[in-house]
Enzyme design. Structure first.
Site, PDB file in Angstrom:
ATOM      1  N   HIS A 174       0.838  -1.204   0.000  1.00  0.00           N
ATOM      2  CA  HIS A 174       0.000   0.000   0.000  1.00  0.00           C
ATOM      3  C   HIS A 174       0.867   1.245   0.000  1.00  0.00           C
ATOM      4  O   HIS A 174       1.931   1.270   0.633  1.00  0.00           O
ATOM      5  CB  HIS A 174      -0.942   0.009   1.214  1.00  0.00           C
ATOM      6  CG  HIS A 174      -0.258   0.005   2.545  1.00  0.00           C
ATOM      7  ND1 HIS A 174       0.052   1.154   3.228  1.00  0.00           N
ATOM      8  CD2 HIS A 174       0.192  -1.009   3.332  1.00  0.00           C
ATOM      9  CE1 HIS A 174       0.642   0.851   4.377  1.00  0.00           C
ATOM     10  NE2 HIS A 174       0.748  -0.465   4.469  1.00  0.00           N
ATOM     11  N   ASP A 201      -0.741   4.222   0.799  1.00  0.00           N
ATOM     12  CA  ASP A 201      -1.343   5.154   1.758  1.00  0.00           C
ATOM     13  C   ASP A 201      -0.604   5.053   3.093  1.00  0.00           C
ATOM     14  O   ASP A 201       0.033   4.036   3.397  1.00  0.00           O
ATOM     15  CB  ASP A 201      -2.856   4.903   1.931  1.00  0.00           C
ATOM     16  CG  ASP A 201      -3.182   3.537   2.508  1.00  0.00           C
ATOM     17  OD1 ASP A 201      -2.509   2.554   2.156  1.00  0.00           O
ATOM     18  OD2 ASP A 201      -4.116   3.442   3.334  1.00  0.00           O
ATOM     19  N   ASP A 242       6.486   1.804   6.724  1.00  0.00           N
ATOM     20  CA  ASP A 242       5.134   1.225   6.541  1.00  0.00           C
ATOM     21  C   ASP A 242       4.369   2.010   5.489  1.00  0.00           C
ATOM     22  O   ASP A 242       3.630   2.917   5.822  1.00  0.00           O
ATOM     23  CB  ASP A 242       4.393   1.243   7.880  1.00  0.00           C
ATOM     24  CG  ASP A 242       3.052   0.533   7.798  1.00  0.00           C
ATOM     25  OD1 ASP A 242       2.783  -0.129   6.779  1.00  0.00           O
ATOM     26  OD2 ASP A 242       2.275   0.644   8.746  1.00  0.00           O
ATOM     27  N   GLU A 285      -5.134   0.752   2.831  1.00  0.00           N
ATOM     28  CA  GLU A 285      -4.800  -0.306   3.787  1.00  0.00           C
ATOM     29  C   GLU A 285      -4.898   0.239   5.201  1.00  0.00           C
ATOM     30  O   GLU A 285      -5.361  -0.449   6.105  1.00  0.00           O
ATOM     31  CB  GLU A 285      -3.379  -0.821   3.533  1.00  0.00           C
ATOM     32  CG  GLU A 285      -3.100  -2.197   4.157  1.00  0.00           C
ATOM     33  CD  GLU A 285      -2.604  -2.130   5.598  1.00  0.00           C
ATOM     34  OE1 GLU A 285      -2.661  -3.152   6.295  1.00  0.00           O
ATOM     35  OE2 GLU A 285      -2.172  -1.047   6.044  1.00  0.00           O
ATOM     36  N   GLU A 286      -4.477   1.480   5.383  1.00  0.00           N
ATOM     37  CA  GLU A 286      -4.484   2.068   6.726  1.00  0.00           C
ATOM     38  C   GLU A 286      -5.867   2.597   7.104  1.00  0.00           C
ATOM     39  O   GLU A 286      -6.103   2.934   8.260  1.00  0.00           O
ATOM     40  CB  GLU A 286      -3.451   3.202   6.817  1.00  0.00           C
ATOM     41  CG  GLU A 286      -2.019   2.799   6.449  1.00  0.00           C
ATOM     42  CD  GLU A 286      -1.344   1.945   7.522  1.00  0.00           C
ATOM     43  OE1 GLU A 286      -2.018   1.506   8.462  1.00  0.00           O
ATOM     44  OE2 GLU A 286      -0.123   1.707   7.382  1.00  0.00           O
ATOM     45  N   GLU A 289       5.157  -5.589   3.856  1.00  0.00           N
ATOM     46  CA  GLU A 289       4.950  -4.897   5.143  1.00  0.00           C
ATOM     47  C   GLU A 289       6.188  -5.057   6.032  1.00  0.00           C
ATOM     48  O   GLU A 289       6.924  -6.043   5.916  1.00  0.00           O
ATOM     49  CB  GLU A 289       3.740  -5.488   5.883  1.00  0.00           C
ATOM     50  CG  GLU A 289       2.394  -5.184   5.243  1.00  0.00           C
ATOM     51  CD  GLU A 289       1.866  -3.789   5.577  1.00  0.00           C
ATOM     52  OE1 GLU A 289       2.608  -2.990   6.193  1.00  0.00           O
ATOM     53  OE2 GLU A 289       0.727  -3.497   5.193  1.00  0.00           O
ATOM     54  N   HIS A 327       4.054   4.176  12.146  1.00  0.00           N
ATOM     55  CA  HIS A 327       2.935   4.957  12.704  1.00  0.00           C
ATOM     56  C   HIS A 327       3.396   5.971  13.754  1.00  0.00           C
ATOM     57  O   HIS A 327       2.568   6.665  14.341  1.00  0.00           O
ATOM     58  CB  HIS A 327       1.836   4.066  13.299  1.00  0.00           C
ATOM     59  CG  HIS A 327       1.158   3.183  12.300  1.00  0.00           C
ATOM     60  ND1 HIS A 327      -0.123   2.696  12.469  1.00  0.00           N
ATOM     61  CD2 HIS A 327       1.560   2.702  11.103  1.00  0.00           C
ATOM     62  CE1 HIS A 327      -0.456   1.946  11.432  1.00  0.00           C
ATOM     63  NE2 HIS A 327       0.557   1.927  10.592  1.00  0.00           N
TER      64      HIS A 327
HETATM   65 ZN   LIG Z   1       1.377  -1.209   6.321  1.00  0.00          ZN
END
Ligand SMILES: [Zn+2]
EC number: 3.5.1.18
Length: 399
Positions: free
Chosen positions: A75, A77, A108, A142-143, A171, A368
């Site tokens: 992903h 995003d 990520d 995805e997030e 990932e 994150h």
């Molecule tokens: Zn991820």
């Protein structure tokens, strides 16, 4: 061929500079398309729509027409930056300091994508196009709710006749160091909400009331004990957490009529989503008849509402895929990666319905977080691991 796309650091800088916080595309898929098209990929964009939700842009790119067919999934995003003032370097700046590149998505998982693109570019430069087919299946959701992302992109591609023999998800799977861990499966996840119905009354006259707090304690206790299982060969023990209990009663002299509890269970391969839900209902029904906290009372009344779309547990058993990846990791890092099923869910839970899937990417420590960042050295090492994996997987697939 484009020299840029063989360099994972340049690739990642381009991707980080696209502010693609879910649901925004932010230019990230356009940047990726610009890396893949010069390598010979046919790149397609697919916009997924759902009433009441933002449209999401996704990307599918393929090179080759024959088999075997390997998919790389991920992903572009990213999660929001949080407190931007707390970042040492701008979250969409891709600045390098102290041997690390800073930016939201660095690990990520724009970093994983940047490395895989570089690995493919290097392989094509050395050996020509893969002996088979190679695809990128990249979502922008995805997030977020993950409704307009991988699940729909897979359906869209499958309806057009796309079939895959294996998939690698990029990932961040390594807890501390590159080479720690490959994910070969994931636990399932089910959430629910229990509402206990009692009878409101005066706290001094409890025989006239039925306290919903007594009920909710009995029910949640039954969910937390005894353990669901002791774990299996490839999985941790299943674990249920009660995540909230809400009564919202402002008075001290009123017995509340209603209590609500929510829970989430992460379950291993001794269960399916269906059997674990049945076990939860069995425990709740038994606890509802238990008079320990409610002596002399009839069975308590409760409802249970399940959250939409449980995540199903899966374990990948595909020797060629696992051996080529773990062999590549060991050849490059000198360390044998742990084959693990720990952690939360990922989009691999959708892909496993189409082909065997494993996950390997960067070190996840800063994902994150404020100051998400990746070691520059790791980008080069992961690129070499991915390149070695490509050689081994296509090599073994031919044999
Ligand atoms: Zn991820």
């Amino acid at each position: 061929m484009s020299m840029t796309s063989a360099d994972p650091i340049a690739n990642l800088a381009m991707l980080i500079r696209c502010p693609s916080v879910t649901p925004a595309e932010g230019g990230a898929l356009t940047a990726l398309a610009a890396m893949l098209a010069p390598l010979g990929f046919t790149v397609e964009r697919m916009t997924a729509r759902e009433p009441g939700m933002p449209d999401i842009e996704n990307l599918y790119a393929r090179i080759g027409t024959g088999g075997p067919h390997l998919m790389f999934a991920g992903h572009t995003d990213v999660v929001p930056v949080g407190n931007e003032a707390a970042w040492t370097h701008a979250p969409f700046g891709a600045e390098v300091a102290g041997g690390e590149m800073f930016g939201r998505g660095a690990v990520d998982m724009k970093g994983g994508i940047a490395c895989f693109v570089a690995a493919v570019a290097r392989q094509i430069a050395k050996n020509g196009p893969p002996k088979g087919s190679l695809s990128f299946l990249i979502t922008g959701d995805e997030e977020g709710p993950a409704v307009n992302g991988t699940i729909k992109l897979l359906q869209w591609a499958a309806e057009r006749g796309e079939r895959w023999d294996a998939c690698l998800v990029g990932e961040p799977t390594n807890p501390d160091q590159l080479g720690d861990m490959i994910k070969i499966g994931r636990r399932g996840s089910v959430s629910g909400t229990i509402t206990v119905h009692g009878v409101q009354g005066h706290a001094a006259y409890p025989h006239l009331a039925d306290n919903a707090v007594r009920g909710v304690i009995a029910l949640t206790d039954a969910l937390m004990h005894p353990p669901f299982d002791a774990g299996t060969e490839n999985f941790q023990p299943s674990n249920l957490e009660v995540t909230t209990i809400d009564v919202g009663n402002p008075a001290t002299n009123v017995v509340p009529a209603q209590a609500i509890a929510r829970f989430n269970i992460r379950f291993n391969d001794s269960w399916t989503a269906e059997t674990v839900m049945a076990e939860i209902v069995r425990r709740l029904d038994a606890a509802a008849r238990d008079e320990r906290l409610r002596p002399g009372r009839p069975p308590l009344r409760y409802d249970i509402a399940w959250a939409e779309r449980p995540s199903h547990v899966f374990l990948t058993r595909n020797d060629r895929l696992i051996a080529s990846l773990s062999g590549a990791v060991e050849a490059v890092t000198g360390r044998a990666p742990k084959l693990s099923t720990t952690g939360g869910t990922s989009d691999a839970r959708f892909i496993k319905d189409y082909c065997p899937v494993v996950e390997f990417g960067l070190v996840g420590q800063t994902m994150h977080m404020v100051d998400e960042r990746v070691a520059i050295a790791d980008l080069e090492t992961l690129t070499v691991i991915y390149e070695t994996f490509l050689q081994r997987w296509f090599g073994d697939a031919r044999a």
